[in-house]
Design a protein around this motif. Sequence first.
Motif, PDB file in Angstrom:
ATOM      1  N   VAL A  93     -14.876 -11.446 112.565  1.00  0.00           N
ATOM      2  CA  VAL A  93     -14.360 -12.067 113.784  1.00  0.00           C
ATOM      3  C   VAL A  93     -15.477 -12.818 114.499  1.00  0.00           C
ATOM      4  N   SER A  94     -15.208 -14.049 114.865  1.00  0.00           N
ATOM      5  CA  SER A  94     -16.191 -14.844 115.616  1.00  0.00           C
ATOM      6  C   SER A  94     -15.925 -14.664 117.109  1.00  0.00           C
ATOM      7  N   PHE A  95     -16.664 -13.774 117.732  1.00  0.00           N
ATOM      8  CA  PHE A  95     -16.481 -13.505 119.152  1.00  0.00           C
ATOM      9  C   PHE A  95     -17.173 -14.584 119.988  1.00  0.00           C
ATOM     10  N   GLY A  96     -16.518 -14.971 121.077  1.00  0.00           N
ATOM     11  CA  GLY A  96     -17.100 -15.922 122.008  1.00  0.00           C
ATOM     12  C   GLY A  96     -17.945 -15.222 123.054  1.00  0.00           C
ATOM     13  N   ARG A  97     -18.668 -16.002 123.802  1.00  0.00           N
ATOM     14  CA  ARG A  97     -19.535 -15.435 124.836  1.00  0.00           C
ATOM     15  C   ARG A  97     -18.739 -14.677 125.897  1.00  0.00           C
ATOM     16  N   ASP A  98     -17.510 -15.102 126.138  1.00  0.00           N
ATOM     17  CA  ASP A  98     -16.692 -14.488 127.189  1.00  0.00           C
ATOM     18  C   ASP A  98     -15.789 -13.369 126.688  1.00  0.00           C
ATOM     19  N   ASP A  99     -15.875 -13.041 125.401  1.00  0.00           N
ATOM     20  CA  ASP A  99     -15.088 -11.914 124.878  1.00  0.00           C
ATOM     21  C   ASP A  99     -15.736 -10.598 125.296  1.00  0.00           C
ATOM     22  N   ARG A 100     -14.987  -9.798 126.028  1.00  0.00           N
ATOM     23  CA  ARG A 100     -15.516  -8.536 126.548  1.00  0.00           C
ATOM     24  C   ARG A 100     -14.723  -7.358 125.997  1.00  0.00           C
ATOM     25  N   VAL A 101     -15.412  -6.235 125.878  1.00  0.00           N
ATOM     26  CA  VAL A 101     -14.758  -5.021 125.394  1.00  0.00           C
ATOM     27  C   VAL A 101     -14.287  -4.202 126.595  1.00  0.00           C
ATOM     28  N   PHE A 102     -12.986  -3.964 126.655  1.00  0.00           N
ATOM     29  CA  PHE A 102     -12.399  -3.128 127.702  1.00  0.00           C
ATOM     30  C   PHE A 102     -12.063  -1.778 127.084  1.00  0.00           C
ATOM     31  N   VAL A 103     -12.601  -0.711 127.656  1.00  0.00           N
ATOM     32  CA  VAL A 103     -12.376   0.643 127.156  1.00  0.00           C
ATOM     33  C   VAL A 103     -11.189   1.258 127.900  1.00  0.00           C
ATOM     34  N   LEU A 104     -10.224   1.765 127.135  1.00  0.00           N
ATOM     35  CA  LEU A 104      -9.045   2.411 127.701  1.00  0.00           C
ATOM     36  C   LEU A 104      -9.178   3.914 127.493  1.00  0.00           C
ATOM     37  N   GLY A 105      -9.236   4.655 128.589  1.00  0.00           N
ATOM     38  CA  GLY A 105      -9.386   6.097 128.520  1.00  0.00           C
ATOM     39  C   GLY A 105      -8.145   6.827 128.984  1.00  0.00           C
ATOM     40  N   SER A 106      -7.775   7.878 128.243  1.00  0.00           N
ATOM     41  CA  SER A 106      -6.607   8.671 128.614  1.00  0.00           C
ATOM     42  C   SER A 106      -6.704  10.043 127.976  1.00  0.00           C
ATOM     43  N   GLN A 107      -6.647  11.095 128.796  1.00  0.00           N
ATOM     44  CA  GLN A 107      -6.633  12.482 128.313  1.00  0.00           C
ATOM     45  C   GLN A 107      -7.793  12.765 127.353  1.00  0.00           C
ATOM     46  N   GLY A 108      -8.966  12.295 127.711  1.00  0.00           N
ATOM     47  CA  GLY A 108     -10.168  12.602 126.939  1.00  0.00           C
ATOM     48  C   GLY A 108     -10.375  11.753 125.694  1.00  0.00           C
ATOM     49  N   GLU A 109      -9.470  10.796 125.429  1.00  0.00           N
ATOM     50  CA  GLU A 109      -9.605   9.921 124.271  1.00  0.00           C
ATOM     51  C   GLU A 109      -9.787   8.482 124.727  1.00  0.00           C
ATOM     52  N   SER A 110     -10.416   7.676 123.850  1.00  0.00           N
ATOM     53  CA  SER A 110     -10.726   6.294 124.211  1.00  0.00           C
ATOM     54  C   SER A 110     -10.234   5.317 123.149  1.00  0.00           C
ATOM     55  N   ASP A 111      -9.725   4.196 123.610  1.00  0.00           N
ATOM     56  CA  ASP A 111      -9.364   3.064 122.771  1.00  0.00           C
ATOM     57  C   ASP A 111     -10.025   1.825 123.373  1.00  0.00           C
ATOM     58  N   TYR A 112      -9.719   0.652 122.818  1.00  0.00           N
ATOM     59  CA  TYR A 112     -10.332  -0.550 123.382  1.00  0.00           C
ATOM     60  C   TYR A 112      -9.527  -1.802 123.054  1.00  0.00           C
ATOM     61  N   VAL A 113      -9.748  -2.816 123.887  1.00  0.00           N
ATOM     62  CA  VAL A 113      -9.212  -4.154 123.671  1.00  0.00           C
ATOM     63  C   VAL A 113     -10.354  -5.129 123.903  1.00  0.00           C
ATOM     64  N   VAL A 114     -10.546  -6.064 122.983  1.00  0.00           N
ATOM     65  CA  VAL A 114     -11.531  -7.124 123.173  1.00  0.00           C
ATOM     66  C   VAL A 114     -10.772  -8.362 123.637  1.00  0.00           C
ATOM     67  N   ALA A 115     -11.056  -8.794 124.860  1.00  0.00           N
ATOM     68  CA  ALA A 115     -10.353  -9.930 125.441  1.00  0.00           C
ATOM     69  C   ALA A 115     -11.260 -10.609 126.463  1.00  0.00           C
ATOM     70  N   MET A 116     -10.815 -11.762 126.941  1.00  0.00           N
ATOM     71  CA  MET A 116     -11.589 -12.481 127.955  1.00  0.00           C
ATOM     72  C   MET A 116     -11.263 -12.018 129.371  1.00  0.00           C
ATOM     73  N   ALA A 117     -10.052 -11.484 129.555  1.00  0.00           N
ATOM     74  CA  ALA A 117      -9.644 -11.142 130.915  1.00  0.00           C
ATOM     75  C   ALA A 117      -8.615 -10.020 130.900  1.00  0.00           C
ATOM     76  N   VAL A 118      -8.509  -9.355 132.039  1.00  0.00           N
ATOM     77  CA  VAL A 118      -7.488  -8.335 132.238  1.00  0.00           C
ATOM     78  C   VAL A 118      -6.967  -8.471 133.667  1.00  0.00           C
ATOM     79  N   GLY A 119      -5.695  -8.195 133.843  1.00  0.00           N
ATOM     80  CA  GLY A 119      -5.126  -8.258 135.183  1.00  0.00           C
ATOM     81  C   GLY A 119      -3.859  -7.440 135.259  1.00  0.00           C
ATOM     82  N   TRP A 120      -3.412  -7.192 136.480  1.00  0.00           N
ATOM     83  CA  TRP A 120      -2.179  -6.417 136.655  1.00  0.00           C
ATOM     84  C   TRP A 120      -1.459  -6.860 137.914  1.00  0.00           C
ATOM     85  N   LYS A 121      -0.141  -6.635 137.885  1.00  0.00           N
ATOM     86  CA  LYS A 121       0.707  -6.923 139.032  1.00  0.00           C
ATOM     87  C   LYS A 121       1.592  -5.708 139.264  1.00  0.00           C
ATOM     88  N   GLU A 122       1.789  -5.356 140.528  1.00  0.00           N
ATOM     89  CA  GLU A 122       2.608  -4.203 140.880  1.00  0.00           C
ATOM     90  C   GLU A 122       3.602  -4.587 141.957  1.00  0.00           C
TER      91      GLU A 122
END
Length: 235
Positions: A95-124
Motif C-alpha cells: 500500500v502506498s500511504f500518503g503523508r496525510d494517512d493516519r492510523v486511528f486506533v479503535l479500542g473496546s473492552q480491552g481489545e484494539s483495532d484500527y483504520v488508516v484514513a485521512m480524517a474521522v468525524g461524527w454527527k449526533e
Amino acid sequence: MMDSTWLNNVHQLIPGKELFRSERRFNLLAYTASHGQLLMRSIGQPGTPGEPETTIDLLFKPAAVVKIRDDYCGLAIRCATAAESEQVKAEYASVSFGRDDRVFVLGSQGESDYVVAMAVGWKEGILGRTQQSFFNDFYPDTPIWPSQPLSGVDAGLNIASTQELIDALRSDENTAIRRERHRRVYVVMTRVIRTDGPHVTGAGVFLTKADAEDAQSVIAAKSVDCWIEELPIAL
C-alpha cells in the motif's frame, strides 16, 4: 439540534491523543468504494425508556486500510503513536500511504483495532424515519431522496424484499418505524410543448421496469416525448 465534529488536520490529530469516547454500542453500517467511506452507527430510539434518543454516525474517510469488527460495546478512538503507526503501515508493504494517512486506533473492552484514513468525524442528533444517515443529505442539484447511508457505489444491502414491500403497503401509514429499507419505482415522465413553454410531468408510477416500458411505448406512439426515471421509495 445537531452536534458535528470533523477532524482532518495536523493540529487536531496529535499522535496518542484520544479523539472520541462513548459507552454506547456501535455497529458497522456501510462502506463505499467511492472516496473510501466507512460508516459506523450507534442507533437512537426516541421515546423508548432507558434508551438513548440520539443517533451517532461515525465516519472515516478515505479509508485505505481497515481492521475492525462489525460490533463494538463501548468505543474509544485515538490517534496512534508514532511507533504504532509505523508498525501498522509496515504490515501493508504493497500500500502506498500518503503523508496525510493516519492510523486511528479503535479500542473496546480491552481489545484494539484500527483504520488508516485521512480524517474521522461524527454527527449526533435525532435521525428522521426516512433519513438514511447524517452523511448523505438531500441536495437540490440532484433532487432524488437518498436511499442509502453513503453516496457512491450502492452495495444493495438495504434493498427491501418483495414481501417487505407488500407488508409496508398493508401496514398503518402512521406507524412510527425506521425507514431503513427501500425499493425502486419507475416513473414515466412526459414533456409536452405548449404555447407558454414545455410542460414536464409524471404520467404514471410503476412497480416494475417492464410495466413502465410498456406504458412508455404507448405514450411515445402518440408522438409525446417521454422517458423513465427510477426513484427510491422508503419502506
